[in-house]
Design an enzyme around this catalytic site. Structure first.
Site, PDB file in Angstrom:
ATOM      1  N   CYS A   1      -2.305  15.395 -16.271  1.00  0.00           N
ATOM      2  CA  CYS A   1      -3.253  15.172 -17.359  1.00  0.00           C
ATOM      3  C   CYS A   1      -2.653  15.622 -18.683  1.00  0.00           C
ATOM      4  O   CYS A   1      -1.542  16.130 -18.738  1.00  0.00           O
ATOM      5  CB  CYS A   1      -4.566  15.895 -17.109  1.00  0.00           C
ATOM      6  SG  CYS A   1      -4.409  17.674 -17.213  1.00  0.00           S
TER       7      CYS A   1
ATOM      8  N   CYS B   1      -1.408  19.116 -18.981  1.00  0.00           N
ATOM      9  CA  CYS B   1      -0.109  19.380 -18.349  1.00  0.00           C
ATOM     10  C   CYS B   1       1.011  19.122 -19.356  1.00  0.00           C
ATOM     11  O   CYS B   1       1.951  19.898 -19.464  1.00  0.00           O
ATOM     12  CB  CYS B   1       0.083  18.499 -17.124  1.00  0.00           C
ATOM     13  SG  CYS B   1      -1.135  18.780 -15.842  1.00  0.00           S
TER      14      CYS B   1
ATOM     15  N   ASP C   1       4.851   2.108  13.800  1.00  0.00           N
ATOM     16  CA  ASP C   1       5.626   3.165  14.414  1.00  0.00           C
ATOM     17  C   ASP C   1       4.634   4.319  14.614  1.00  0.00           C
ATOM     18  O   ASP C   1       3.572   4.312  14.014  1.00  0.00           O
ATOM     19  CB  ASP C   1       6.760   3.556  13.452  1.00  0.00           C
ATOM     20  CG  ASP C   1       7.406   4.855  13.832  1.00  0.00           C
ATOM     21  OD1 ASP C   1       7.770   4.993  15.004  1.00  0.00           O
ATOM     22  OD2 ASP C   1       7.536   5.729  12.965  1.00  0.00           O
TER      23      ASP C   1
ATOM     24  N   ASP D   1       8.451   4.641   9.354  1.00  0.00           N
ATOM     25  CA  ASP D   1       9.022   5.597   8.411  1.00  0.00           C
ATOM     26  C   ASP D   1      10.402   6.098   8.813  1.00  0.00           C
ATOM     27  O   ASP D   1      11.154   6.556   7.981  1.00  0.00           O
ATOM     28  CB  ASP D   1       8.088   6.803   8.247  1.00  0.00           C
ATOM     29  CG  ASP D   1       8.174   7.743   9.416  1.00  0.00           C
ATOM     30  OD1 ASP D   1       8.227   7.243  10.550  1.00  0.00           O
ATOM     31  OD2 ASP D   1       8.201   8.961   9.203  1.00  0.00           O
TER      32      ASP D   1
ATOM     33  N   ASP E   1      13.364   3.037  12.451  1.00  0.00           N
ATOM     34  CA  ASP E   1      12.557   1.858  12.141  1.00  0.00           C
ATOM     35  C   ASP E   1      13.244   0.949  11.128  1.00  0.00           C
ATOM     36  O   ASP E   1      12.819  -0.189  10.935  1.00  0.00           O
ATOM     37  CB  ASP E   1      11.207   2.288  11.539  1.00  0.00           C
ATOM     38  CG  ASP E   1      10.388   3.093  12.517  1.00  0.00           C
ATOM     39  OD1 ASP E   1      10.291   2.670  13.675  1.00  0.00           O
ATOM     40  OD2 ASP E   1       9.862   4.143  12.123  1.00  0.00           O
TER      41      ASP E   1
END
Lengths: 779, 47
Positions: A77, A80, A486, A670, A674
């Protein structure tokens, strides 16, 4: 401060645009409060920052000042931005600190000699913002340059379009009121030519280049009729102007370019956003290897710089950076990202370990081995290359339409020319009519049909944390009828969580959490997540490979492995007969308590699978894990087709089978194992926690802990597909009305301008239907 | 109609001024951080 934060939150909620809007769901931070709560602790973050060797990323500008580029985490934001910049600018020697909120980057410029980089940015890390230094050269991409070029072309075309239109409106008004003399009209035309011709030459380049490239390859794409229409319209208008003719199409050619450039720029920007986010994810994960020098000291170097034979030190809780053989120490290794196996594997001296796996228990030293033909990664890469060759080349919808559209348009124009000539008109008149046909049919609405939908769709997905990496990803996703998942890290969270929380006394759990939060070990982190760290524990000692201990007034308290906590090997906790990764918690004079961990399902996995099935998709599970684990997950989640213990080549073989059966597959995975399947499937997705290779191979990357992103992506893709088809329908409808008029010779420049703008607007408005309504939005 | 001799160049000049301003803003990096610009208006300068 609280008041300001509250006001910012309100305003920000109203604006609520862009990727960061998701973060706004939580309370806005008062100068880093939220960031601090999310970080692992400033001390640990600072150590990680130092380990990344920030000095290597410090550059000098022309004036001899130091420059450091960093990626910022946890920033969400306006506060920050202010906290970070203020913290840095208030330091002596700092000349400038600038946050780029869109790309989440930070650039600091300070006087040389006023301290080390790490100490300089320490205040920012203490605020809870995790920093990663990076090399700006690595981030500079050709696409970003291209985007700027396109924006410049857009600016020039916009300038030309407005100014030529200004003059054209005057000419049209003169035609109606019939009081504009030919001399004035000619003057207007000459001015138009003066603006339009250079603008076309400059802003038309993207189209001309693409059209030429297509023609060279013997193909036709949408840019061929566009280029032809623009060039012919400008040329014909110039010759008309020279002969002081009545009609000039300068406005049509520049407006056409302007509209099409808008579409192209939007398309590019949407992809650029996703691309920069994807790049950032990968950079954040780029790990440094801690190398042991001959004199025994440690040094952090980039992974690519590690040569075979180098001794690498891997602390507990860190990812193993290179393939290697353990030469010292013993530990348990979490292979889930590489093989899909969810239980850790014991590894000791002489065992081979792979890059990307997680070192769970103890610090080890390993000798890096050659990344030759026998390593796991090279096997995976070879499989991926084969898989990619097997993937049929996808032709985008717009190009498929252009294949029929372009010849049809050119044929119509030719017929018009010949027709008017045969009817006994001058060849110049015939040519003007033919050009009018080209301009009218020119795919302004068609050129916008796909990009506008793409932009709206990828913007909506970006808000939900889904990055559309492949340009044609959405089109391919719309056609999917089968989803292959997966297990580890995809259906599950891919991290260990405490599962026997209810059988542990709350006070004990909080006590254990207070100790555990002093460690970065995955199991300790899991305990710290579940318990409230209520006690302040300053002097906790970490014993690598064994556990944590703290000495209190009534004795030593230990949290760690079974042997270290003094639990006999045959001691069983009656409540938890289950096997799995465990921690023991031993307090003086009390029975040891067992903490049991498991890789839990994503919280919305069951609903997502059910919803996918309801949407008419077949769901399959291909896991590299052992059969009992895979079976349990499949049963819980409601997947009937599952296979366990599947090797990477078996995954691609299964996809091949499905393809042969006429199915269009979305692969979600992931792990490194894979990656070949991701590369081979019709379309693929991977979570942002995935292995680098897999993320690169995937067409979509989704962030966050939920699996709902998969469902949302499929929904948006299907909706987009419908909208694109509708847009083409609308564009053709417009042509069906306008083209006969053009062939018959009723089209004037005024008519062309109105028709073109109207059709573009209709297409844009139709695409906007994809924007979510704010009210009733469920997240 | 002789007024056009002034009006058209003036219109063109203003348009060109706009284009130049746009190209300048592009060059000076004002399009590099659009989300940041949206947020920075919320920051008070006084403290």
């Amino acid at each position: 401060m609280g008041e300001i934060a509250g006001r910012d939150q309100q305003i920000a909620n109203q604006m609520d645009t862009g990727a960061w809007s998701r973060d706004m769901m939580s309370n806005c931070c008062a100068g880093g409060a939220v960031a601090l709560a999310r970080s692992q602790g400033p001390e640990a973050d600072f150590q990680t920052f130092v380990a990344a060797d920030p000095e290597a990323f410090v550059f000098q500008d022309e004036e001899g000042n130091n420059l450091l580029h960093m990626l910022v985490e946890n920033m969400h934001c306006a506060n920050c931005i202010r906290s970070i910049e203020k913290a840095l600018k208030s330091l002596d020697g700092v000349l400038d600190a600038r946050v780029n909120f869109s790309t989440r980057r930070l650039l600091v410029r300070w006087q040389a000699g006023s301290g080390a980089a790490a100490d300089l940015v320490r205040p920012v890390i203490d605020l809870g913002y995790f920093l990663t230094p990076y090399n700006p050269e690595m981030m500079r991409s050709a696409a970003a340059e291209e985007e700027k070029k396109l924006l410049r072309a857009l600016g020039v075309a916009g300038f030309a379009a407005t100014n030529v239109m200004l003059l054209s409106v005057a000419v049209w008004a003169g035609l109606f009121s019939e009081d504009m003399g030919p001399a004035t009209r000619d003057l207007m035309h000459w001015f138009s030519a003066l603006i339009a011709l250079p603008a076309v030459a400059y802003a038309g380049q993207p189209f001309f280049r693409s059209a030429l490239a297509a023609l060279k390859n013997g193909r036709l794409n949408m840019d061929v009729p566009i280029s032809l229409a623009v060039v012919l319209a400008s040329g014909m208008s110039l010759s008309e102007t020279i002969q002081s003719g009545e009609y000039a199409y300068f406005d049509a050619s520049v407006t056409l370019l302007f509209f099409l450039l808008i579409g192209r720029y939007l398309d590019m920007r949407a992809r650029g956003k996703a691309r920069s986010a994807a790049e950032r994810l990968l950079l954040l994960k780029a790990v440094a290897a801690t190398v042991v020098l001959p004199d025994g000291s440690h040094k952090s170097i980039p992974v690519e710089a590690v040569t075979p034979g180098t001794i690498v030190h891997v602390p507990a809780g860190e990812r193993i950076p290179v393939d290697g053989e353990i030469i010292e120490g013993r530990t348990a290794v979490d292979n889930s990202l590489v093989t899909g196996e969810s239980l850790p594997v014991e590894a000791a001296k002489g065992d081979a370990v792979f890059a990307g796996t997680l070192n769970l228990n103890g610090a080890v030293r390993l000798r890096a081995i050659k990344t030759g033909d026998n390593t796991l990664l090279s096997d995976i890469v070879r499989l991926m290359e084969n898989a990619e060759q097997g993937r049929a080349k996808y032709v985008r919808i717009a190009d498929r339409v252009a294949e029929y559209y372009a010849p049809a348009v050119h044929l119509l124009a030719a017929v018009t020319f010949v027709g008017w000539w045969i009817l006994g008109f001058d060849w110049q008149v015939a040519l003007i009519q033919a050009v009018a046909v080209l301009i009218i049919t020119c795919p302004c609405a068609l050129g916008l049909a796909v990009p506008v939908v793409q932009v709206v769709a990828s913007g909506r997905l970006l808000q939900r944390g889904v990055l559309v990496k492949a340009a044609d990803g959405l089109e391919r996703l719309a056609k999917v009828d089968t989803v292959v998942f997966d297990k580890t890290g995809t259906l599950t969270e891919g991290r260990l969580d405490l599962i026997n929380e209810e059988s542990i006394d709350r006070a004990d759990l909080d006590f254990a959490a207070s100790i555990a939060r002093n460690s970065k070990h995955p199991l300790a982190l899991a305990v710290a997540r579940r318990g409230r760290a209520v006690h302040a524990m300053a002097d906790v000692t970490e014993h690598p490979g064994r556990g944590l201990s703290v000495v209190l007034k009534d004795g030593e308290v230990r949290l760690g492995s079974r042997e270290w906590c003094g639990v006999p090997a045959d001691f069983k906790d009656a409540n938890d007969p289950q096997e799995g990764p465990e921690l023991w918690f031993a307090q003086p004079g009390r029975q040891p308590i067992r903490f049991l961990f498991e890789d839990c399902l994503r919280h919305d996995a069951v609903e997502t699978i059910a919803a996918l099935k309801k949407a008419g998709l077949q769901v399959e599970l291909l896991s590299g894990d052992r059969a009992p684990v895979a079976e349990k997950v499949a049963a819980t989640i409601g997947i009937d087709d599952w296979q366990a213990g599947v090797k990477p080549e078996q995954k691609t073989a299964r996809l091949e089978e499905l393809k042969a059966a006429g199915r269009t597959v979305l692969m979600v995975g992931d792990g490194l194992n894979d990656a070949p399947a991701l590369a081979m499937a019709h379309v693929s997705m991977s979570p942002s926690t995935a292995a680098d290779v897999s993320q690169t191979a995937a067409d979509f990357v989704f962030q966050g802990r939920g699996l709902g992103a998969v469902l949302e992506a499929v929904r948006v893709a299907r909706f987009s597909h419908r909208l694109v088809i509708q847009n083409f329908g609308l564009a053709f409808l417009y042509n069906a009305i306008a083209v006969p008029l053009a062939i018959a010779g009723f089209v004037t420049p005024l008519f062309a301008a109105i028709a073109m703008s109207a059709s573009s607007l209709v297409v844009c408005f139709n695409s906007m239907r994809l924007i979510e309504r704010r009210k009733g939005e469920t997240q | 109609m002789s007024v056009l001799v002034f009006l058209i160049p003036i219109a063109l000049f203003l348009g060109a001024l706009g284009l130049a301003a746009f190209l300048w803003s592009l060059r000076s990096g004002q399009y590099d951080d659009l989300d940041g610009a949206a947020n920075r208006i919320l920051i008070d300068d006084d403290d």
